[in-house]
Design a protein around this motif. Structure first.
Motif, mmCIF file in Angstrom:
data_model
loop_
_atom_site.group_PDB
_atom_site.id
_atom_site.type_symbol
_atom_site.label_atom_id
_atom_site.label_comp_id
_atom_site.label_asym_id
_atom_site.label_seq_id
_atom_site.Cartn_x
_atom_site.Cartn_y
_atom_site.Cartn_z
ATOM 1 N N ALA A 1 0.816 -1.221 0.000
ATOM 2 C CA ALA A 1 0.000 0.000 0.000
ATOM 3 C C ALA A 1 0.848 1.269 0.000
ATOM 4 C CB ALA A 1 -0.975 -0.015 1.174
ATOM 5 N N PRO A 2 1.830 1.419 0.908
ATOM 6 C CA PRO A 2 2.641 2.653 0.866
ATOM 7 C C PRO A 2 3.505 2.763 -0.386
ATOM 8 C CG PRO A 2 3.449 1.139 2.572
ATOM 9 C CD PRO A 2 2.137 0.608 2.102
ATOM 10 N N VAL A 3 3.860 1.638 -0.993
ATOM 11 C CA VAL A 3 4.611 1.693 -2.255
ATOM 12 C C VAL A 3 3.742 2.331 -3.336
ATOM 13 C CG1 VAL A 3 5.699 0.325 -4.080
ATOM 14 C CG2 VAL A 3 6.063 -0.284 -1.678
ATOM 15 N N VAL A 4 2.468 1.945 -3.358
ATOM 16 C CA VAL A 4 1.541 2.466 -4.368
ATOM 17 C C VAL A 4 1.273 3.952 -4.158
ATOM 18 C CG1 VAL A 4 -0.813 2.304 -5.289
ATOM 19 C CG2 VAL A 4 0.461 0.220 -4.703
ATOM 20 N N THR A 5 0.968 4.342 -2.927
ATOM 21 C CA THR A 5 0.526 5.710 -2.680
ATOM 22 C C THR A 5 1.681 6.704 -2.506
ATOM 23 O OG1 THR A 5 0.349 5.236 -0.301
ATOM 24 C CG2 THR A 5 -1.633 4.966 -1.648
ATOM 25 N N GLU A 6 2.794 6.247 -1.967
ATOM 26 C CA GLU A 6 3.894 7.172 -1.687
ATOM 27 C C GLU A 6 5.008 7.093 -2.733
ATOM 28 O OE1 GLU A 6 5.173 6.888 2.394
ATOM 29 O OE2 GLU A 6 3.137 6.529 3.093
ATOM 30 N N THR A 7 5.482 5.882 -3.014
ATOM 31 C CA THR A 7 6.577 5.747 -3.992
ATOM 32 C C THR A 7 6.092 6.020 -5.407
ATOM 33 O OG1 THR A 7 7.623 4.079 -2.585
ATOM 34 C CG2 THR A 7 8.371 4.225 -4.872
ATOM 35 N N ALA A 8 4.976 5.393 -5.788
ATOM 36 C CA ALA A 8 4.441 5.594 -7.140
ATOM 37 C C ALA A 8 3.590 6.851 -7.229
ATOM 38 C CB ALA A 8 3.625 4.372 -7.571
ATOM 39 N N GLY A 9 3.171 7.384 -6.075
ATOM 40 C CA GLY A 9 2.402 8.624 -6.064
ATOM 41 C C GLY A 9 0.988 8.496 -6.582
ATOM 42 N N LEU A 10 0.375 7.320 -6.428
ATOM 43 C CA LEU A 10 -0.971 7.088 -6.941
ATOM 44 C C LEU A 10 -2.014 7.274 -5.836
ATOM 45 C CD1 LEU A 10 -0.205 3.885 -9.050
ATOM 46 C CD2 LEU A 10 -0.505 6.221 -9.897
ATOM 47 N N ASP A 11 -3.258 7.459 -6.251
ATOM 48 C CA ASP A 11 -4.369 7.597 -5.317
ATOM 49 C C ASP A 11 -4.612 6.282 -4.570
ATOM 50 O OD1 ASP A 11 -7.623 7.423 -4.934
ATOM 51 O OD2 ASP A 11 -6.838 9.448 -4.628
ATOM 52 N N GLU A 12 -5.262 6.366 -3.414
ATOM 53 C CA GLU A 12 -5.502 5.167 -2.594
ATOM 54 C C GLU A 12 -6.285 4.087 -3.335
ATOM 55 O OE1 GLU A 12 -7.328 6.058 1.096
ATOM 56 O OE2 GLU A 12 -5.562 7.034 1.952
ATOM 57 N N LEU A 13 -7.194 4.490 -4.216
ATOM 58 C CA LEU A 13 -7.986 3.492 -4.944
ATOM 59 C C LEU A 13 -7.116 2.617 -5.842
ATOM 60 C CD1 LEU A 13 -11.211 5.494 -5.858
ATOM 61 C CD2 LEU A 13 -10.998 3.599 -4.236
ATOM 62 N N TRP A 14 -5.915 3.089 -6.213
ATOM 63 C CA TRP A 14 -5.015 2.282 -7.040
ATOM 64 C C TRP A 14 -4.415 1.117 -6.253
ATOM 65 C CZ3 TRP A 14 -4.568 2.284 -12.151
ATOM 66 C CH2 TRP A 14 -5.036 3.397 -12.850
ATOM 67 N N ILE A 15 -4.501 1.190 -4.931
ATOM 68 C CA ILE A 15 -4.047 0.044 -4.128
ATOM 69 C C ILE A 15 -4.824 -1.196 -4.522
ATOM 70 C CG2 ILE A 15 -3.933 -0.922 -1.797
ATOM 71 C CD1 ILE A 15 -3.579 1.925 -0.744
ATOM 72 N N SER A 16 -6.126 -1.044 -4.725
ATOM 73 C CA SER A 16 -6.966 -2.177 -5.110
ATOM 74 C C SER A 16 -6.555 -2.745 -6.461
ATOM 75 C CB SER A 16 -8.438 -1.746 -5.155
ATOM 76 O OG SER A 16 -8.864 -1.308 -3.894
ATOM 77 N N VAL A 17 -6.178 -1.856 -7.376
ATOM 78 C CA VAL A 17 -5.737 -2.323 -8.703
ATOM 79 C C VAL A 17 -4.484 -3.174 -8.575
ATOM 80 C CG1 VAL A 17 -4.914 -1.594 -10.976
ATOM 81 C CG2 VAL A 17 -6.766 -0.334 -9.848
ATOM 82 N N VAL A 18 -3.545 -2.694 -7.777
ATOM 83 C CA VAL A 18 -2.297 -3.443 -7.590
ATOM 84 C C VAL A 18 -2.564 -4.787 -6.917
ATOM 85 C CG1 VAL A 18 -0.088 -3.432 -6.356
ATOM 86 C CG2 VAL A 18 -0.837 -1.392 -7.580
ATOM 87 N N LEU A 19 -3.454 -4.801 -5.946
ATOM 88 C CA LEU A 19 -3.784 -6.062 -5.282
ATOM 89 C C LEU A 19 -4.464 -7.038 -6.240
ATOM 90 C CD1 LEU A 19 -5.067 -4.763 -1.815
ATOM 91 C CD2 LEU A 19 -2.810 -5.667 -2.393
ATOM 92 N N VAL A 20 -5.319 -6.514 -7.107
ATOM 93 C CA VAL A 20 -5.954 -7.366 -8.126
ATOM 94 C C VAL A 20 -4.898 -7.984 -9.034
ATOM 95 C CG1 VAL A 20 -7.395 -7.368 -10.193
ATOM 96 C CG2 VAL A 20 -8.211 -6.254 -8.125
ATOM 97 N N LEU A 21 -3.949 -7.177 -9.459
ATOM 98 C CA LEU A 21 -2.902 -7.677 -10.349
ATOM 99 C C LEU A 21 -2.060 -8.747 -9.658
ATOM 100 C CD1 LEU A 21 -1.759 -4.331 -12.006
ATOM 101 C CD2 LEU A 21 -2.912 -6.250 -13.133
ATOM 102 N N PHE A 22 -1.708 -8.518 -8.399
ATOM 103 C CA PHE A 22 -0.955 -9.530 -7.667
ATOM 104 C C PHE A 22 -1.785 -10.805 -7.530
ATOM 105 C CE2 PHE A 22 0.930 -11.754 -4.129
ATOM 106 C CZ PHE A 22 2.280 -11.487 -4.229
ATOM 107 N N GLY A 23 -3.070 -10.644 -7.222
ATOM 108 C CA GLY A 23 -3.947 -11.802 -7.092
ATOM 109 C C GLY A 23 -4.132 -12.547 -8.394
ATOM 110 N N ALA A 24 -4.281 -11.800 -9.491
ATOM 111 C CA ALA A 24 -4.415 -12.452 -10.798
ATOM 112 C C ALA A 24 -3.158 -13.237 -11.136
ATOM 113 C CB ALA A 24 -4.692 -11.406 -11.881
#
Length: 392
Positions: A227-250
């Motif tokens: 989550a902090p990698v997505v929002t802080e390192t990549a600078g994306l909105d919190e809702l993008w956390i779900s996208v990243v989790l979906v991709l990891f799950g897929a």
């Protein structure tokens, strides 16, 4: 595959959602109960520790219990623990509910793993395990991201309530679809508990359990702190956390599915082909995490490779523990969760260093490197032909 396996996978879906969902909820939980994100990450380790202790303990107690009653009781206890967690405002109480939920999960998974391999022929343990673990990977694709979205739109407590509620259909499925009878009644030869525990002195079994734990530690080290990698390192909105989790799950779903077809007869192929890219992938992700496209691609790939290797190694545990038919599931569960407990703890120590949020990714690479260094000189043992274990 028997339909009963899919009913067990449905229950594993609910439990898998809970086990992995904290990856998208840690910042919110930390803020709500007034602890740091690193401290909140200990909740993942608490769950894993409960699984480690609970798997062999509960499996020992439950080996003479009716399977259906055991599975039903475990999942209802799991649901109740989440209801309490949703209500509490105390971090220690929340910590305790994670341990209780983990004990219930451990008992369920130990019995489910043992039950699953009795429902198929001896040479299809890997495929049975793949079906069972599809509940976990589906949870990562749908349950965990859905929980993250729910937590973002409402709050993290709503996610806990959703998990508690999702257990109820699974409980009904178990009640209707799992036959009665004791696990030991269907265990080949019905060995005494002492004989089953003696299997833990076998070097081959210890080796594959160790390797499974290391690979899973690498997986959880990074996944817990995505989550902090997505929002802080990549600078994306919190809702993008779900996208990243979906991709990891897929990716994990792809990895488990492919490995399920190969792990029975060709485990060496999975380990040889997947190991080096998994090692390279974690530091590469650390270096490219600020680029969203690269982040998305690499998260998918690492999810696939992590679960392909992890599920193959856990299948090897089931083969190597063939002489412990009622306890083998608990050995596999313990191996998985030693890694799940150690990974976040190791990763948390890196958050305060110069690498910051990327520390867990580097830690994952180190853990995979250790696993491969151990496995390489012993590769013929790890990839032993399945026929030897089937005939034990």
């Amino acid at each position: 595959m028997p339909f009963s396996l899919y009913l067990l996978a449905l229950a594993v879906f609910s439990m898998g959602t809970s086990e992995f969902m904290l990856a998208g909820l840690l910042p919110a939980i930390a803020s709500d109960v007034d602890v740091t994100v690193g401290t909140a990450g200990v909740l993942t380790s608490a769950f894993a520790i409960g699984m480690i202790v609970g798997a062999p303990l509960v499996a020992t107690v439950a080996r003479d219990w009716p399977r259906r009653s055991s599975l039903l009781g475990f999942i209802l206890a799991f649901s109740a623990a989440h209801a309490v967690g949703a209500l509490t405002t105390s971090f220690p109480v929340l910590f305790a509910t994670r341990v209780v939920a983990a004990l219930a999960n451990a008992g369920f998974l130990a019995v489910a793993l043992t039950t699953a391999v009795t429902l198929v022929s001896p040479d299809k343990k890997g495929r049975a395990l793949a079906v069972l673990l599809s509940g976990t990977t589906t949870a990562m694709i749908a349950g965990v991201p859905g929980g993250s979205v729910l937590g973002t739109l409402l709050d993290w407590r709503a996610t806990f309530w959703a998990v508690a509620a999702s257990c109820l259909p699974a409980a009904l499925g178990i009640l209707k679809g799992i036959p009665t009878g004791r696990v030991r009644d269907e265990a080949t030869g019905g060995p005494a508990l002492r004989a089953e525990l003696a299997q833990l002195t076998r070097p081959r079994l210890i080796l594959v359990m160790l390797l499974g734990a290391l690979v899973n530690a690498a997986t959880f080290a990074s996944f817990t702190f995505l989550a902090p990698v997505v929002t802080e390192t990549a600078g994306l909105d919190e809702l993008w956390i779900s996208v990243v989790l979906v991709l990891f799950g897929a990716g994990s779903f792809v990895g488990v599915t492919v490995a399920g077809r190969l792990s029975d007869q060709h485990p060496g192929v999975v380990l040889a082909v997947g190991g080096p890219p998994l090692l390279i992938g974690w530091p590469t992700l650390a270096m490219l995490a600020n680029e969203p496209v690269a982040l998305f691609i690499l998260v998918f790939v690492q999810g696939a490779l992590s679960f392909a290797l992890g599920s193959t190694l856990i299948t090897r545990v089931l083969y190597e523990a063939a002489g412990a038919p009622t306890m083998a599931g608990s050995y596999a569960t313990a191996a998985l969760n030693v890694g799940a407990a150690a990974g976040p703890l190791i990763a948390a120590t890196t958050l305060g260093t110069a690498v910051g949020n990327l520390g867990p990714l580097w830690a994952s690479g180190l853990l995979v490197a250790v696993a491969l260094l151990i496995a390489f000189p012993l590769r013929t043992v790890v990839a032993a032909a399945r026929s030897a274990e089937v005939l034990q």
